[in-house]
Design a protein around this motif. Structure first.
Motif, PDB file in Angstrom:
ATOM      1  N   LEU A  66       0.821  -1.220   0.000  1.00  0.00           N
ATOM      2  CA  LEU A  66       0.000   0.000   0.000  1.00  0.00           C
ATOM      3  C   LEU A  66       0.853   1.268   0.000  1.00  0.00           C
ATOM      4  O   LEU A  66       0.457   2.282  -0.556  1.00  0.00           O
ATOM      5  N   THR A  67       2.015   1.201   0.643  1.00  0.00           N
ATOM      6  CA  THR A  67       2.840   2.425   0.747  1.00  0.00           C
ATOM      7  C   THR A  67       3.802   2.598  -0.428  1.00  0.00           C
ATOM      8  O   THR A  67       4.257   3.704  -0.677  1.00  0.00           O
ATOM      9  N   MET A  68       4.071   1.514  -1.151  1.00  0.00           N
ATOM     10  CA  MET A  68       5.136   1.574  -2.170  1.00  0.00           C
ATOM     11  C   MET A  68       4.882   2.629  -3.246  1.00  0.00           C
ATOM     12  O   MET A  68       5.802   3.251  -3.752  1.00  0.00           O
ATOM     13  N   ARG A  69       3.609   2.875  -3.581  1.00  0.00           N
ATOM     14  CA  ARG A  69       3.320   3.790  -4.672  1.00  0.00           C
ATOM     15  C   ARG A  69       3.282   5.263  -4.239  1.00  0.00           C
ATOM     16  O   ARG A  69       3.385   6.161  -5.064  1.00  0.00           O
ATOM     17  N   THR A  70       3.142   5.503  -2.934  1.00  0.00           N
ATOM     18  CA  THR A  70       2.870   6.859  -2.451  1.00  0.00           C
ATOM     19  C   THR A  70       3.793   7.928  -3.059  1.00  0.00           C
ATOM     20  O   THR A  70       3.318   8.873  -3.674  1.00  0.00           O
ATOM     21  N   GLU A  73       5.600   6.451  -7.148  1.00  0.00           N
ATOM     22  CA  GLU A  73       4.788   6.652  -8.344  1.00  0.00           C
ATOM     23  C   GLU A  73       4.783   8.134  -8.752  1.00  0.00           C
ATOM     24  O   GLU A  73       4.876   8.462  -9.928  1.00  0.00           O
ATOM     25  N   GLU A  74       4.680   9.007  -7.754  1.00  0.00           N
ATOM     26  CA  GLU A  74       4.689  10.463  -8.051  1.00  0.00           C
ATOM     27  C   GLU A  74       6.033  10.885  -8.630  1.00  0.00           C
ATOM     28  O   GLU A  74       6.102  11.748  -9.501  1.00  0.00           O
ATOM     29  N   ARG A  75       7.092  10.265  -8.127  1.00  0.00           N
ATOM     30  CA  ARG A  75       8.426  10.603  -8.625  1.00  0.00           C
ATOM     31  C   ARG A  75       8.586  10.120 -10.060  1.00  0.00           C
ATOM     32  O   ARG A  75       9.075  10.818 -10.925  1.00  0.00           O
ATOM     33  N   ARG A  76       8.114   8.878 -10.315  1.00  0.00           N
ATOM     34  CA  ARG A  76       8.268   8.290 -11.642  1.00  0.00           C
ATOM     35  C   ARG A  76       7.447   9.062 -12.682  1.00  0.00           C
ATOM     36  O   ARG A  76       7.915   9.333 -13.777  1.00  0.00           O
ATOM     37  N   SER A  77       6.229   9.421 -12.310  1.00  0.00           N
ATOM     38  CA  SER A  77       5.372  10.120 -13.275  1.00  0.00           C
ATOM     39  C   SER A  77       5.620  11.632 -13.271  1.00  0.00           C
ATOM     40  O   SER A  77       4.945  12.371 -13.989  1.00  0.00           O
ATOM     41  N   ALA A  96      -0.423  14.144   4.537  1.00  0.00           N
ATOM     42  CA  ALA A  96      -1.629  13.767   3.786  1.00  0.00           C
ATOM     43  C   ALA A  96      -1.519  12.316   3.311  1.00  0.00           C
ATOM     44  O   ALA A  96      -2.478  11.538   3.413  1.00  0.00           O
ATOM     45  N   LYS A  97      -0.360  11.950   2.808  1.00  0.00           N
ATOM     46  CA  LYS A  97      -0.176  10.574   2.327  1.00  0.00           C
ATOM     47  C   LYS A  97      -0.227   9.588   3.500  1.00  0.00           C
ATOM     48  O   LYS A  97      -0.796   8.504   3.392  1.00  0.00           O
ATOM     49  N   TYR A  98       0.367   9.997   4.605  1.00  0.00           N
ATOM     50  CA  TYR A  98       0.376   9.153   5.807  1.00  0.00           C
ATOM     51  C   TYR A  98      -1.060   8.936   6.299  1.00  0.00           C
ATOM     52  O   TYR A  98      -1.481   7.792   6.523  1.00  0.00           O
ATOM     53  N   ALA A  99      -1.803  10.032   6.425  1.00  0.00           N
ATOM     54  CA  ALA A  99      -3.163   9.933   6.960  1.00  0.00           C
ATOM     55  C   ALA A  99      -4.055   9.089   6.045  1.00  0.00           C
ATOM     56  O   ALA A  99      -4.842   8.261   6.519  1.00  0.00           O
ATOM     57  N   ALA A 100      -3.907   9.266   4.732  1.00  0.00           N
ATOM     58  CA  ALA A 100      -4.764   8.526   3.794  1.00  0.00           C
ATOM     59  C   ALA A 100      -4.444   7.028   3.828  1.00  0.00           C
ATOM     60  O   ALA A 100      -5.351   6.184   3.861  1.00  0.00           O
ATOM     61  N   THR A 101      -3.154   6.697   3.836  1.00  0.00           N
ATOM     62  CA  THR A 101      -2.774   5.275   3.836  1.00  0.00           C
ATOM     63  C   THR A 101      -3.143   4.622   5.165  1.00  0.00           C
ATOM     64  O   THR A 101      -3.633   3.489   5.208  1.00  0.00           O
ATOM     65  N   LEU A 102      -2.924   5.366   6.257  1.00  0.00           N
ATOM     66  CA  LEU A 102      -3.258   4.825   7.584  1.00  0.00           C
ATOM     67  C   LEU A 102      -4.776   4.612   7.698  1.00  0.00           C
ATOM     68  O   LEU A 102      -5.217   3.621   8.282  1.00  0.00           O
ATOM     69  N   THR A 103      -5.545   5.515   7.122  1.00  0.00           N
ATOM     70  CA  THR A 103      -7.009   5.356   7.135  1.00  0.00           C
ATOM     71  C   THR A 103      -7.399   4.045   6.465  1.00  0.00           C
ATOM     72  O   THR A 103      -8.244   3.299   6.961  1.00  0.00           O
ATOM     73  N   VAL A 145       3.238   2.298   8.221  1.00  0.00           N
ATOM     74  CA  VAL A 145       2.911   3.254   7.152  1.00  0.00           C
ATOM     75  C   VAL A 145       3.974   4.355   7.088  1.00  0.00           C
ATOM     76  O   VAL A 145       4.447   4.711   6.005  1.00  0.00           O
ATOM     77  N   ALA A 146       4.383   4.863   8.250  1.00  0.00           N
ATOM     78  CA  ALA A 146       5.378   5.950   8.272  1.00  0.00           C
ATOM     79  C   ALA A 146       6.708   5.470   7.669  1.00  0.00           C
ATOM     80  O   ALA A 146       7.311   6.169   6.843  1.00  0.00           O
ATOM     81  N   VAL A 147       7.141   4.275   8.069  1.00  0.00           N
ATOM     82  CA  VAL A 147       8.411   3.756   7.520  1.00  0.00           C
ATOM     83  C   VAL A 147       8.247   3.422   6.030  1.00  0.00           C
ATOM     84  O   VAL A 147       9.155   3.666   5.223  1.00  0.00           O
ATOM     85  N   GLY A 148       7.085   2.910   5.660  1.00  0.00           N
ATOM     86  CA  GLY A 148       6.817   2.607   4.249  1.00  0.00           C
ATOM     87  C   GLY A 148       6.879   3.863   3.385  1.00  0.00           C
ATOM     88  O   GLY A 148       7.421   3.850   2.281  1.00  0.00           O
ATOM     89  N   LEU A 149       6.350   4.973   3.898  1.00  0.00           N
ATOM     90  CA  LEU A 149       6.417   6.248   3.160  1.00  0.00           C
ATOM     91  C   LEU A 149       7.867   6.695   3.003  1.00  0.00           C
ATOM     92  O   LEU A 149       8.272   7.166   1.931  1.00  0.00           O
TER      93      LEU A 149
END
Lengths: 233, 251
Positions: A66-70, A73-77, A96-103, A145-149
């Motif tokens: 779940l965290t791999m794309r956060t 993906e933004e960097r790649r695109s 924002a990314k942390y809160a959304a993924t954690l949700t 999630v935090a470490v994954g981000l």
């Protein structure tokens, strides 16, 4: 605050419109459903400790998906360049990314509450360890999630981000194993770094502030490092 | 024209500055990546309301300069100001005043065009009541009406470039920074984009980069040539009847 809300809505929408979240949820619930049925029929004991331990292991394997794309993906695109040239702070993007993924992760965990309801319907469970177990899972999810981000923010490859996350989680899980090889006070440090060492007591119903502090501090450190890393351009 | 009315910009974060100040000013700006120097002591002023072309081959430092202006990169040395604001110390205020289109014209693939523009308008600080009107304005301005409900991933290269330009214009910025805006467009789209950029002159300060001489020649008021991170020369187009000859003499 408005920027954070806008970014959170965008991240949550991206998470919920991607098939990845649903696939992870399906795999997660399938494996847990199987374990729950099996342990309940075999042990006939009304507690969720087995389930919590299984959720601990499964989340270590599935949260990186779940965290791999956060960020990767933004960097790649190259949308990260677009995002970071608008008037938003790096910390807002990270939070924002942390809160959304954690949700999403906590939402998946929340679906397992149905097991507690079943136990309550057909038995007399001790609710203390169940509440404490869910608290432990929420804190565990926050750290993962935090470490994954953080791992996703240092690469543009999603696969590399996932591999780095799993590696980091396993290192944290088994950090106490290395304590036997270390002299004091490093052995104590290694023991205190252990993920399972702080998770286990809570699942048994013993909630210590030191365990909560570990998860909160580690999550905040990972989020800070992610924001700091993004600002180093 | 400089610092015109921008809904997004809080009025209290802009220090007082002279109206005749250049829109963009670079003083001995360098950017280094380890031992590689991407930009070497660049000094340059860009006037308010002009269309300024950056010319140079790939790897000459054009994109690095634009990223520094947009606040995506930090300079290793030197001072860079946009609308009188320092790009390092006043980074957020600078970002409120510019519209930036990166070379690849990136868009969020999961969003529809209208949704994407509204998202960018909100991010750039437009109040909620002004978002719909701003989206409508740029959709009209860039003729995006036919694709406004389409997902951005389904857009042709031409429409993608226009949508990327639309997000840069959504908050009516003083300064537009366009990195290779005609890259990948077909001849008709190139002509349309060129006319569009020319139409911005006077209302916006435009800095555009290209490695195609004729593009810069037909759109810019002034042009600078970069090579290996160094500024080789700056000329007004009116004083440069033979851009190709001048370019070759420099490089």
């Amino acid at each position: 605050m408005r920027t954070l809300r806008i970014l959170f809505a965008k991240e949550l929408n991206a998470t919920l419109t991607s098939p990845i979240g649903y696939t992870v949820a399906a795999v997660f619930l399938l494996v847990l459903g199987y374990t729950f049925s099996l342990t309940l029929f075999v042990t006939k004991v009304a507690n969720l400790q087995y389930i919590f331990h299984q959720m601990y292991v499964l989340s270590i394997l599935l949260v990186p998906v779940l965290t791999m794309r956060t960020f990767a993906e933004e960097r790649r695109s190259e949308t990260l360049e677009l995002l970071l040239t608008t008037p938003v702070r790096e910390l807002s993007v990270v939070l924002a990314k942390y809160a959304a993924t954690l949700t999403l992760v906590i939402g998946i965990f929340a679906l397992t509450l149905v097991y507690a309801v079943i136990l309550d319907r057909y038995g007399e469970p001790d609710w203390g360890p169940i509440y404490a177990g869910y608290l432990a899972l929420a804190l565990h999810a926050s750290l993962l999630v935090a470490v994954g981000l953080l791992m996703s923010s240092i690469t543009e490859s999603q696969v590399v981000a996932a591999a780095l996350s799993i590696g980091a989680f396993l290192m944290l899980w088994f950090a106490d194993s290395v304590s036997y090889l270390l002299p004091p006070p490093f052995d104590t440090f290694a023991i205190n770094l252990s993920l399972i060492g702080h998770f286990k007591p809570m699942v048994s119903g013993s909630v210590f502030l030191s365990d909560i502090g570990y998860f909160v501090t580690a999550s905040m450190l990972a989020l800070f490092l992610t924001a700091w890393g993004l600002a180093q351009r | 024209m400089m610092i015109s009315s921008i809904d997004a910009a809080p009025p209290d974060d802009a220090p007082a500055r002279a109206t005749d100040a250049p829109a963009i000013s670079a003083v001995s700006v360098s950017k280094r990546y380890g031992s590689v120097t991407a930009l070497d002591r660049l000094t340059l002023d860009i006037r308010c309301g002009e269309v300024f072309g950056l010319l140079g081959p790939n790897g000459s430092g054009k994109t690095t300069f634009m990223r520094l202006l947009a606040g995506y990169l930090l300079p290793s040395a030197g001072r860079l100001t946009v609308a009188g604001l320092d790009t390092v110390c006043d980074s957020l205020a600078v970002r409120r005043r510019i519209g930036y289109v990166p070379e690849s014209a990136p868009l969020y693939r999961q969003m529809r065009v209208g949704e994407f523009l509204a998202f960018m308008a909100r991010l750039r600080g437009l109040p909620e009541r002004a978002v719909a009107a701003a989206v409508e304005r740029v959709v009209d301005q860039l003729a995006l009406g036919a694709v406004v409900d389409k997902p951005t991933r389904a857009l042709s290269r031409g429409y993608r470039q226009r949508a990327a330009l639309a997000q840069a214009l959504i908050h009516d910025p003083d300064i537009l920074i366009l990195d290779e805006p005609t890259n990948g467009l077909d001849p008709r789209q190139i002509i349309e984009m060129r006319e569009l950029i020319r139409s911005f002159a006077g209302r916006h300060t435009v800095l555009m980069s290209s490695h195609i001489l004729s593009e810069v020649e037909k759109t810019s008021d002034r042009v600078a040539v970069l090579l290996n991170g160094r500024l080789l020369g700056v000329r007004a187009m009116a004083d440069t009847p033979d851009l190709e000859g001048w370019f070759l003499s420099l490089t």
